[in-house]
Motif scaffolding. Structure first.
Motif, PDB file in Angstrom:
ATOM      1  N   GLU A  53     -18.920  -6.772  13.420  1.00 32.42           N
ATOM      2  CA  GLU A  53     -17.685  -5.991  13.463  1.00 32.42           C
ATOM      3  C   GLU A  53     -17.276  -5.623  12.040  1.00 32.42           C
ATOM      4  N   MET A  54     -16.816  -4.395  11.856  1.00 33.52           N
ATOM      5  CA  MET A  54     -16.375  -3.946  10.537  1.00 33.52           C
ATOM      6  C   MET A  54     -15.043  -3.228  10.678  1.00 33.52           C
ATOM      7  N   LEU A  55     -14.048  -3.686   9.925  1.00 32.56           N
ATOM      8  CA  LEU A  55     -12.754  -3.017   9.869  1.00 32.56           C
ATOM      9  C   LEU A  55     -12.696  -2.181   8.608  1.00 32.56           C
ATOM     10  N   VAL A  56     -12.066  -1.016   8.701  1.00 32.28           N
ATOM     11  CA  VAL A  56     -11.968  -0.092   7.585  1.00 32.28           C
ATOM     12  C   VAL A  56     -10.499   0.202   7.324  1.00 32.28           C
ATOM     13  N   ALA A  57     -10.125   0.199   6.029  1.00 32.11           N
ATOM     14  CA  ALA A  57      -8.738   0.506   5.669  1.00 32.11           C
ATOM     15  C   ALA A  57      -8.723   1.372   4.417  1.00 32.11           C
ATOM     16  N   ARG A  58      -7.709   2.224   4.304  1.00 32.44           N
ATOM     17  CA  ARG A  58      -7.507   3.046   3.110  1.00 32.44           C
ATOM     18  C   ARG A  58      -6.417   2.409   2.273  1.00 32.44           C
ATOM     19  N   VAL A  59      -6.624   2.424   0.949  1.00 35.95           N
ATOM     20  CA  VAL A  59      -5.639   1.889   0.007  1.00 35.95           C
ATOM     21  C   VAL A  59      -5.473   2.886  -1.127  1.00 35.95           C
ATOM     22  N   LEU A  60      -4.235   3.145  -1.504  1.00 34.11           N
ATOM     23  CA  LEU A  60      -3.954   4.016  -2.633  1.00 34.11           C
ATOM     24  C   LEU A  60      -3.579   3.170  -3.833  1.00 34.11           C
ATOM     25  N   LYS A  61      -4.348   3.286  -4.905  1.00 33.89           N
ATOM     26  CA  LYS A  61      -4.094   2.573  -6.167  1.00 33.89           C
ATOM     27  C   LYS A  61      -3.310   3.511  -7.067  1.00 33.89           C
ATOM     28  N   ILE A  62      -2.121   3.050  -7.508  1.00 27.77           N
ATOM     29  CA  ILE A  62      -1.271   3.886  -8.367  1.00 27.77           C
ATOM     30  C   ILE A  62      -1.003   3.201  -9.693  1.00 27.77           C
ATOM     31  N   ASN A 109       0.856  -1.182   0.000  1.00 28.73           N
ATOM     32  CA  ASN A 109       0.000   0.000   0.000  1.00 28.73           C
ATOM     33  C   ASN A 109       0.889   1.228   0.000  1.00 28.73           C
ATOM     34  N   PRO A 110       0.994   1.936  -1.128  1.00 29.90           N
ATOM     35  CA  PRO A 110       0.166   1.897  -2.322  1.00 29.90           C
ATOM     36  C   PRO A 110       0.396   0.644  -3.166  1.00 29.90           C
ATOM     37  N   THR A 111      -0.566   0.374  -4.054  1.00 34.64           N
ATOM     38  CA  THR A 111      -0.521  -0.808  -4.901  1.00 34.64           C
ATOM     39  C   THR A 111      -0.852  -0.451  -6.345  1.00 34.64           C
ATOM     40  N   ASN A 145      -6.657   4.712 -10.889  1.00 38.95           N
ATOM     41  CA  ASN A 145      -5.780   5.162  -9.815  1.00 38.95           C
ATOM     42  C   ASN A 145      -6.543   6.096  -8.892  1.00 38.95           C
ATOM     43  N   GLY A 146      -6.246   6.014  -7.603  1.00 38.94           N
ATOM     44  CA  GLY A 146      -6.898   6.887  -6.640  1.00 38.94           C
ATOM     45  C   GLY A 146      -6.974   6.249  -5.272  1.00 38.94           C
ATOM     46  N   LEU A 147      -7.674   6.923  -4.375  1.00 41.12           N
ATOM     47  CA  LEU A 147      -7.836   6.468  -3.000  1.00 41.12           C
ATOM     48  C   LEU A 147      -9.106   5.639  -2.883  1.00 41.12           C
ATOM     49  N   TYR A 148      -9.001   4.492  -2.230  1.00 43.11           N
ATOM     50  CA  TYR A 148     -10.140   3.607  -2.014  1.00 43.11           C
ATOM     51  C   TYR A 148     -10.233   3.248  -0.539  1.00 43.11           C
ATOM     52  N   PHE A 149     -11.438   2.984  -0.106  1.00 38.25           N
ATOM     53  CA  PHE A 149     -11.686   2.538   1.262  1.00 38.25           C
ATOM     54  C   PHE A 149     -12.221   1.116   1.191  1.00 38.25           C
ATOM     55  N   LEU A 150     -11.614   0.233   1.961  1.00 42.64           N
ATOM     56  CA  LEU A 150     -12.039  -1.156   2.014  1.00 42.64           C
ATOM     57  C   LEU A 150     -12.647  -1.423   3.373  1.00 42.64           C
ATOM     58  N   THR A 151     -13.786  -2.098   3.378  1.00 40.61           N
ATOM     59  CA  THR A 151     -14.375  -2.540   4.638  1.00 40.61           C
ATOM     60  C   THR A 151     -14.340  -4.060   4.664  1.00 40.61           C
TER      61      THR A 151
END
Length: 82
Positions: A73-82, A16-18, A61-67
């Motif tokens: 229970e829900m986990l949230v993460a940010r991932v940058l796609k390049i 990450n980024p990916t 390409n851009g910013l994505y949020f994964l749940t």
């Protein structure tokens, strides 16, 4: 209710980024429901988390949020796609 968390010790995403696939490890139990949202909050992908990877190679390409959901229970993460 649903518990949301973005604590780094509960989810690990790499690289990450990916530019394509990401791999993840969570402290939650399976089965997971994985959802990918763009930066405007639109759901782009929805899949069962039966593996330890998500393919983002076809996304712009851009910013994505994964749940990552498991039960209430829900986990949230940010991932940058390049």
């Amino acid at each position: 209710g649903v518990q949301y968390s973005s604590k780094p010790d509960e989810i690990s995403i790499f690289p990450n980024p990916t530019s394509g696939h990401i791999f993840f490890k969570t402290g939650t139990s399976y089965p997971l429901l994985i959802r990918v949202f763009d930066s405007q909050g639109h759901e782009i992908l929805k899949m069962p988390g039966v593996m330890d990877r998500v393919d983002l190679s076809l996304l712009d390409n851009g910013l994505y949020f994964l749940t990552f959901g498991s039960g209430n229970e829900m986990l949230v993460a940010r991932v940058l796609k390049i």
